[in-house]
Design an enzyme around this catalytic site. Structure first.
Site, PDB file in Angstrom:
ATOM      1  N   MET A  30      18.070  15.452  -3.266  1.00  0.00           N
ATOM      2  CA  MET A  30      18.969  15.618  -2.127  1.00  0.00           C
ATOM      3  C   MET A  30      20.379  15.144  -2.502  1.00  0.00           C
ATOM      4  O   MET A  30      21.203  14.870  -1.619  1.00  0.00           O
ATOM      5  CB  MET A  30      18.441  14.857  -0.920  1.00  0.00           C
ATOM      6  CG  MET A  30      17.056  15.352  -0.506  1.00  0.00           C
ATOM      7  SD  MET A  30      16.673  15.126   1.228  1.00  0.00           S
ATOM      8  CE  MET A  30      16.936  13.393   1.415  1.00  0.00           C
ATOM      9  N   HIS A  37      17.496   9.742 -10.814  1.00  0.00           N
ATOM     10  CA  HIS A  37      17.463  11.211 -10.923  1.00  0.00           C
ATOM     11  C   HIS A  37      17.642  11.659 -12.388  1.00  0.00           C
ATOM     12  O   HIS A  37      17.026  12.637 -12.820  1.00  0.00           O
ATOM     13  CB  HIS A  37      18.569  11.827 -10.066  1.00  0.00           C
ATOM     14  CG  HIS A  37      18.453  11.549  -8.602  1.00  0.00           C
ATOM     15  ND1 HIS A  37      19.376  10.809  -7.909  1.00  0.00           N
ATOM     16  CD2 HIS A  37      17.502  11.907  -7.689  1.00  0.00           C
ATOM     17  CE1 HIS A  37      19.026  10.736  -6.627  1.00  0.00           C
ATOM     18  NE2 HIS A  37      17.894  11.381  -6.478  1.00  0.00           N
ATOM     19  N   SER A 190      18.290   4.161  -5.201  1.00  0.00           N
ATOM     20  CA  SER A 190      18.081   5.085  -4.100  1.00  0.00           C
ATOM     21  C   SER A 190      19.450   5.536  -3.611  1.00  0.00           C
ATOM     22  O   SER A 190      20.392   4.737  -3.571  1.00  0.00           O
ATOM     23  CB  SER A 190      17.316   4.379  -2.970  1.00  0.00           C
ATOM     24  OG  SER A 190      17.329   5.161  -1.800  1.00  0.00           O
ATOM     25  N   ARG A 192      20.312   6.074  -0.717  1.00  0.00           N
ATOM     26  CA  ARG A 192      20.673   5.340   0.500  1.00  0.00           C
ATOM     27  C   ARG A 192      21.233   3.954   0.204  1.00  0.00           C
ATOM     28  O   ARG A 192      21.837   3.342   1.100  1.00  0.00           O
ATOM     29  CB  ARG A 192      19.465   5.221   1.429  1.00  0.00           C
ATOM     30  CG  ARG A 192      19.115   6.518   2.140  1.00  0.00           C
ATOM     31  CD  ARG A 192      18.071   6.277   3.218  1.00  0.00           C
ATOM     32  NE  ARG A 192      17.776   7.458   3.998  1.00  0.00           N
ATOM     33  CZ  ARG A 192      16.902   8.397   3.655  1.00  0.00           C
ATOM     34  NH1 ARG A 192      16.237   8.280   2.515  1.00  0.00           N
ATOM     35  NH2 ARG A 192      16.701   9.438   4.419  1.00  0.00           N
TER      36      ARG A 192
HETATM   37  N1  LIG Z   1      14.832   4.919  -8.498  1.00  0.00           N
HETATM   38  C1  LIG Z   1      14.189   6.047  -8.736  1.00  0.00           C
HETATM   39  N2  LIG Z   1      13.425   6.170  -9.832  1.00  0.00           N
HETATM   40  C2  LIG Z   1      12.737   7.312 -10.084  1.00  0.00           C
HETATM   41  N3  LIG Z   1      12.793   8.405  -9.293  1.00  0.00           N
HETATM   42  C3  LIG Z   1      13.551   8.335  -8.188  1.00  0.00           C
HETATM   43  C4  LIG Z   1      14.285   7.164  -7.857  1.00  0.00           C
HETATM   44  N4  LIG Z   1      14.953   7.394  -6.706  1.00  0.00           N
HETATM   45  C5  LIG Z   1      14.638   8.647  -6.324  1.00  0.00           C
HETATM   46  N5  LIG Z   1      13.803   9.211  -7.207  1.00  0.00           N
HETATM   47  C6  LIG Z   1      13.197  10.541  -7.099  1.00  0.00           C
HETATM   48  O1  LIG Z   1      14.210  11.516  -7.091  1.00  0.00           O
HETATM   49  C7  LIG Z   1      13.773  12.647  -6.338  1.00  0.00           C
HETATM   50  C8  LIG Z   1      14.834  12.997  -5.358  1.00  0.00           C
HETATM   51  O2  LIG Z   1      14.986  11.926  -4.454  1.00  0.00           O
HETATM   52  P1  LIG Z   1      16.203  11.777  -3.476  1.00  0.00           P
HETATM   53  O3  LIG Z   1      17.258  12.762  -3.814  1.00  0.00           O
HETATM   54  O4  LIG Z   1      15.729  11.664  -2.076  1.00  0.00           O
HETATM   55  O5  LIG Z   1      16.811  10.393  -3.925  1.00  0.00           O
HETATM   56  P2  LIG Z   1      16.551   8.991  -3.373  1.00  0.00           P
HETATM   57  O6  LIG Z   1      17.342   8.070  -4.207  1.00  0.00           O
HETATM   58  O7  LIG Z   1      15.073   8.798  -3.214  1.00  0.00           O
HETATM   59  O8  LIG Z   1      17.231   9.046  -1.972  1.00  0.00           O
HETATM   60  P3  LIG Z   1      16.805   8.404  -0.630  1.00  0.00           P
HETATM   61  O9  LIG Z   1      17.849   7.391  -0.391  1.00  0.00           O
HETATM   62  O10 LIG Z   1      16.829   9.602   0.246  1.00  0.00           O
HETATM   63  O11 LIG Z   1      15.424   7.819  -0.749  1.00  0.00           O
HETATM   64  C9  LIG Z   1      12.449  12.226  -5.675  1.00  0.00           C
HETATM   65  O12 LIG Z   1      11.387  12.750  -6.452  1.00  0.00           O
HETATM   66  C10 LIG Z   1      12.510  10.726  -5.770  1.00  0.00           C
HETATM   67  O13 LIG Z   1      11.228  10.120  -5.781  1.00  0.00           O
HETATM   68  C1  LIG Z   2      11.589  16.260  -2.753  1.00  0.00           C
HETATM   69  C2  LIG Z   2      12.853  16.369  -1.912  1.00  0.00           C
HETATM   70  C3  LIG Z   2      14.018  16.781  -2.779  1.00  0.00           C
HETATM   71  C4  LIG Z   2      12.628  17.463  -0.868  1.00  0.00           C
HETATM   72  O1  LIG Z   2      13.764  17.611  -0.071  1.00  0.00           O
HETATM   73  C5  LIG Z   2      13.148  15.044  -1.174  1.00  0.00           C
HETATM   74  O2  LIG Z   2      12.149  14.699  -0.297  1.00  0.00           O
HETATM   75  C6  LIG Z   2      13.513  13.936  -2.096  1.00  0.00           C
HETATM   76  O3  LIG Z   2      14.665  13.928  -2.525  1.00  0.00           O
HETATM   77  O4  LIG Z   2      12.665  13.086  -2.411  1.00  0.00           O
HETATM   78  N1  BAL Z   3      13.475  10.531  -1.198  1.00  0.00           N
HETATM   79  C1  BAL Z   3      13.021  10.633   0.163  1.00  0.00           C
HETATM   80  C2  BAL Z   3      13.768  11.619   0.959  1.00  0.00           C
HETATM   81  C3  BAL Z   3      13.972  11.183   2.369  1.00  0.00           C
HETATM   82  O1  BAL Z   3      13.991   9.978   2.638  1.00  0.00           O
HETATM   83  O2  BAL Z   3      14.161  12.045   3.232  1.00  0.00           O
END
Ligand SMILES: Nc1ncnc2c1ncn2[C@@H]1O[C@H](COP(=O)(O)OP(=O)(O)OP(=O)(O)O)[C@@H](O)[C@H]1O
Ligand SMILES: CC(C)(CO)[C@@H](O)C(=O)[O-]
Ligand code: BAL
Length: 285
Positions: A30, A37, A190, A192
């Site tokens: 996202m 990522h 994250s 967030r």
């Molecule tokens: N710290 C991390 N280590 C490994 N994978 C991650 C990490 N943070 C996110 N991901 C993975 O990246 C992918 C995309 O996640 P997303 O874009 O929602 O990012 P996020 O950092 O998880 O954001 P959010 O704040 O929404 O939780 C998902 O498969 C998530 O599990």
């Molecule tokens: C897998 C995903 C990209 C689907 O919108 C989301 O849930 C996330 O970022 O973890």
């Molecule tokens: N990585 C999780 C996406 C969500 O919080 O919507």
């Protein structure tokens, strides 16, 4: 790196790769990208290297269907230029940046839901969230048609649900799980995290400290209710942390357990002001 802004552009790009004999890995995100990522991209590359070579495509789409609160959607961090620069520097081959209207077209009536797993744990706290995730992941799989896709263990329930969906619906996509990437002080990276105030950011490593405690107690043979209580007590010592849930479940299928005789996953969700952070750890007895 190719930049694809429509479904057709993705299909053309992936079609060219396939014609050249390449395999394809999808990294769904996202946006507001960070090192976590980048590790998904790196694991995608490793998988390709072990499977005859190919290309990695990332998607960046803030999926409205998975947000249970409008405010959370409105405040979700976005930084397209920085995201593209990071992916390019990481050697990603293409990025898909669709508009909401290109993904959710008028008259659509179909959703994908993993009925049991989507309604427990985070699914109770965020009703409809996982239905939104499985629907968009299915659509991305159909648009990109990848051989494999990476998902982070940080979102452990999401990873478990996606695996269940792939098995239940006979999807021919291999799911690659990527360990959680952390800041030096232990906080799971994250998107967030960017929304945390300096005070909340300083307090947030309490999550990984709570997981350390839980892991030690599992190794010592403690019972699940004792571990939950000790974790809650530790988190309550941090006045900025508002506990939403502390769970210990079977790591394989997230089912409830009364004693720990196999790997478990400790799942935490904690609010810091209005930012909900989650973290998890798999622990072995
Ligand atoms: N710290 C991390 N280590 C490994 N994978 C991650 C990490 N943070 C996110 N991901 C993975 O990246 C992918 C995309 O996640 P997303 O874009 O929602 O990012 P996020 O950092 O998880 O954001 P959010 O704040 O929404 O939780 C998902 O498969 C998530 O599990
Ligand atoms: C897998 C995903 C990209 C689907 O919108 C989301 O849930 C996330 O970022 O973890
Ligand atoms: N990585 C999780 C996406 C969500 O919080 O919507």
């Amino acid at each position: 790196m190719q930049i694809c802004r429509s479904r057709q552009a993705v299909r053309d790009c992936v079609g060219d790769w396939r014609a050249a004999g390449d395999r394809v890995v999808l990294v769904a995100t996202m946006g507001a990208l960070h090192e976590g990522h980048m590790q998904l991209v790196a694991h995608g590359r490793d998988w390709l290297a072990a499977h005859g070579g190919g290309r990695v495509i990332a998607s960046i789409f803030v999926n409205p269907a998975q947000f249970d609160r409008q405010a959370d959607l409105a405040l979700y961090p976005r930084d397209e230029d920085a995201d593209i620069a990071m992916l390019r520097a990481q050697g990603c081959d293409a990025v898909f940046l669709p508009e909401v209207g290109d993904i959710y077209r008028p008259g659509a009536q179909t959703v994908v839901e993993v009925t049991g797993l989507s309604r427990i744990l985070m699914g109770r706290l965020r009703p409809g969230h996982f239905r939104g995730v499985t629907t968009i992941v299915t659509k991305l799989f159909n648009i990109v048609d990848p051989d494999a896709a990476t998902f982070g263990e940080k979102d452990y329930q999401q990873l478990t649900i996606v695996r269940q969906m792939v098995a239940d619906l006979d999807m021919s996509v291999q799911i690659i799980a990527v360990p959680t990437v952390r800041e030096p002080d232990g906080l799971a990276m994250s998107s967030r995290n960017r929304r945390l105030s300096p005070q909340d950011r300083a307090a947030a490593p309490i999550l990984s400290q709570a997981l350390d405690l839980g892991q030690r107690l599992v190794a010592q043979g403690a019972r699940p209710d004792t571990i939950r209580r000790r974790i809650r007590t530790l988190l309550r010592d941090q006045p900025r942390a508002r506990i939403r849930s502390v769970d210990i479940r079977d790591a394989a299928d997230l089912s409830r357990i009364t004693r720990i005789d196999r790997p478990v996953v400790i799942l935490l969700s904690v609010l810091f002001s209005d930012v909900l952070l989650i973290d998890q750890r798999v622990a072995h007895p």
